[in-house]
Write a protein that holds these residues in place. Structure first.
Motif, PDB file in Angstrom:
ATOM      1  N   ALA A   1       0.729  -1.339  -0.684  1.00 40.68           N
ATOM      2  CA  ALA A   1      -0.401   0.054  -0.278  1.00 40.68           C
ATOM      3  C   ALA A   1       1.085   1.389   0.017  1.00 40.68           C
ATOM      4  CB  ALA A   1      -0.835   0.029   1.436  1.00 40.68           C
ATOM      5  N   SER A   2       0.438   2.286   0.065  1.00 40.43           N
ATOM      6  CA  SER A   2       0.716   3.743   0.142  1.00 40.43           C
ATOM      7  C   SER A   2       1.520   3.806   1.450  1.00 40.43           C
ATOM      8  CB  SER A   2       0.169   4.922  -0.231  1.00 40.43           C
ATOM      9  OG  SER A   2      -0.507   4.731  -1.732  1.00 40.43           O
ATOM     10  N   PRO A   3       2.254   4.684   0.773  1.00 45.25           N
ATOM     11  CA  PRO A   3       2.683   4.401   2.536  1.00 45.25           C
ATOM     12  C   PRO A   3       1.707   5.847   2.833  1.00 45.25           C
ATOM     13  CG  PRO A   3       4.616   4.989   0.710  1.00 45.25           C
ATOM     14  CD  PRO A   3       3.579   5.118   0.336  1.00 45.25           C
ATOM     15  N   ALA A   4       2.683   5.911   4.905  1.00 41.88           N
ATOM     16  CA  ALA A   4       1.735   6.375   5.465  1.00 41.88           C
ATOM     17  C   ALA A   4       2.250   8.337   5.584  1.00 41.88           C
ATOM     18  CB  ALA A   4       1.459   6.812   7.017  1.00 41.88           C
ATOM     19  N   SER A   5       0.605   8.833   4.425  1.00 42.06           N
ATOM     20  CA  SER A   5       1.210  10.137   4.474  1.00 42.06           C
ATOM     21  C   SER A   5       0.503  11.317   5.659  1.00 42.06           C
ATOM     22  CB  SER A   5       0.993  11.112   2.807  1.00 42.06           C
ATOM     23  OG  SER A   5      -0.805  10.915   3.203  1.00 42.06           O
ATOM     24  N   VAL A   6       1.556  12.501   5.694  1.00 42.30           N
ATOM     25  CA  VAL A   6       0.959  13.855   6.832  1.00 42.30           C
ATOM     26  C   VAL A   6      -0.149  14.407   6.001  1.00 42.30           C
ATOM     27  CG1 VAL A   6       1.559  16.559   7.148  1.00 42.30           C
ATOM     28  CG2 VAL A   6       3.372  13.689   7.225  1.00 42.30           C
TER      29      VAL A   6
ATOM     30  N   GLU B   1       0.059  -1.460  16.027  1.00 48.17           N
ATOM     31  CA  GLU B   1      -0.012  -2.933  15.543  1.00 48.17           C
ATOM     32  C   GLU B   1      -1.099  -2.914  14.004  1.00 48.17           C
ATOM     33  OE1 GLU B   1      -0.630  -6.715  15.428  1.00 48.17           O
ATOM     34  OE2 GLU B   1       0.672  -5.915  16.816  1.00 48.17           O
ATOM     35  N   GLY B   2      -0.514  -3.591  12.974  1.00 44.18           N
ATOM     36  CA  GLY B   2      -1.309  -3.604  12.140  1.00 44.18           C
ATOM     37  C   GLY B   2      -0.815  -2.909  10.675  1.00 44.18           C
ATOM     38  N   CYS B   3      -0.203  -1.907  11.261  1.00 44.75           N
ATOM     39  CA  CYS B   3       0.394  -0.380  10.752  1.00 44.75           C
ATOM     40  C   CYS B   3       1.726  -1.060  10.033  1.00 44.75           C
ATOM     41  CB  CYS B   3       0.505   0.781  10.600  1.00 44.75           C
ATOM     42  SG  CYS B   3      -1.411   1.498  11.712  1.00 44.75           S
ATOM     43  N   PHE B   4       2.458  -0.288   8.829  1.00 46.88           N
ATOM     44  CA  PHE B   4       3.994  -0.972   8.482  1.00 46.88           C
ATOM     45  C   PHE B   4       4.473   0.678   8.534  1.00 46.88           C
ATOM     46  CE2 PHE B   4       2.354  -4.545   6.523  1.00 46.88           C
ATOM     47  CZ  PHE B   4       3.485  -5.748   6.476  1.00 46.88           C
ATOM     48  N   THR B   5       4.143   1.658   8.688  1.00 43.89           N
ATOM     49  CA  THR B   5       4.474   3.257   8.814  1.00 43.89           C
ATOM     50  C   THR B   5       2.818   3.770   8.598  1.00 43.89           C
ATOM     51  OG1 THR B   5       3.799   4.151   6.300  1.00 43.89           O
ATOM     52  CG2 THR B   5       5.413   3.243   6.975  1.00 43.89           C
ATOM     53  N   ARG B   6       2.922   4.894  10.243  1.00 43.11           N
ATOM     54  CA  ARG B   6       2.692   5.450  10.508  1.00 43.11           C
ATOM     55  C   ARG B   6       2.078   7.105  10.549  1.00 43.11           C
ATOM     56  NH1 ARG B   6      -1.351   5.476  15.978  1.00 43.11           N
ATOM     57  NH2 ARG B   6       0.812   6.043  16.516  1.00 43.11           N
ATOM     58  N   THR B   7       1.726   7.999  10.140  1.00 44.57           N
ATOM     59  CA  THR B   7       1.624   9.083  10.489  1.00 44.57           C
ATOM     60  C   THR B   7       0.409   9.689  11.429  1.00 44.57           C
ATOM     61  OG1 THR B   7       2.481   9.365   8.174  1.00 44.57           O
ATOM     62  CG2 THR B   7       2.705  11.399   9.738  1.00 44.57           C
ATOM     63  N   LEU B   8       1.018  10.839  11.848  1.00 46.75           N
ATOM     64  CA  LEU B   8       0.075  11.378  13.510  1.00 46.75           C
ATOM     65  C   LEU B   8       0.393  13.216  13.122  1.00 46.75           C
ATOM     66  CD1 LEU B   8      -1.472  10.742  15.681  1.00 46.75           C
ATOM     67  CD2 LEU B   8       0.430  11.478  17.404  1.00 46.75           C
ATOM     68  N   CYS B   9      -0.964  13.518  13.160  1.00 46.17           N
ATOM     69  CA  CYS B   9      -0.933  14.946  13.908  1.00 46.17           C
ATOM     70  C   CYS B   9      -2.086  15.406  14.321  1.00 46.17           C
ATOM     71  CB  CYS B   9      -1.633  15.413  12.200  1.00 46.17           C
ATOM     72  SG  CYS B   9      -0.592  15.616  10.166  1.00 46.17           S
TER      73      CYS B   9
END
Length: 125
Positions: A70-75, A107-115
């Motif tokens: 999947a697409s990487p997590a984005s801002v 858990e369940g995320c390869f990459t994660r972004t937080l705002c």
């Protein structure tokens, strides 16, 4: 004149075939308003609103890459999630404090972004 008759006849035939046409969509008519919620919330990043405002509470937006392909997590997606949550609080603005990639994904995320930001109600909007 001989060319016009077949063209008119064909046009009428095609138009009459459309009279029983029905449109079906995979969009949920009850969820369509949720799709446009983020656009109702102004993002204040590196600036403050020009008008008085009331703070409505802190908002957290996240984006998660659910699988390796999947697409990487984005801002951008995390900001949109925060704006949607601000709209749920009847906010018309959000003062964005910080956005960052989380080094240890949930858990369940390869990459994660937080705002993180402050949901606000700006007067006169």
């Amino acid at each position: 004149m001989k060319v016009a008759f077949p063209v008119v006849s064909l046009s009428l035939l095609l138009l009459s075939g459309c009279s029983n046409y029905t449109f079906h969509s995979n969009l949920d008519k009850d969820e369509i308003n949720n799709y446009f919620k983020p656009s109702q919330v102004t993002l204040y990043e590196n600036r403050m609103p020009d008008a008085p405002y009331t703070a409505l509470g802190m908002i957290e937006g996240t984006d998660c890459q659910i699988d390796e392909n999947a697409s990487p997590a984005s801002v951008a997606n995390a900001r949109t999630d925060a704006r949607r949550k601000a709209a749920d609080k009847n906010a018309n603005g959000i003062i964005m404090q910080k956005c960052a990639a989380i080094p240890e994904p949930a858990e369940g995320c390869f990459t994660r972004t937080l705002c993180i930001g402050q949901a606000i109600k700006v007067s006169g909007q």
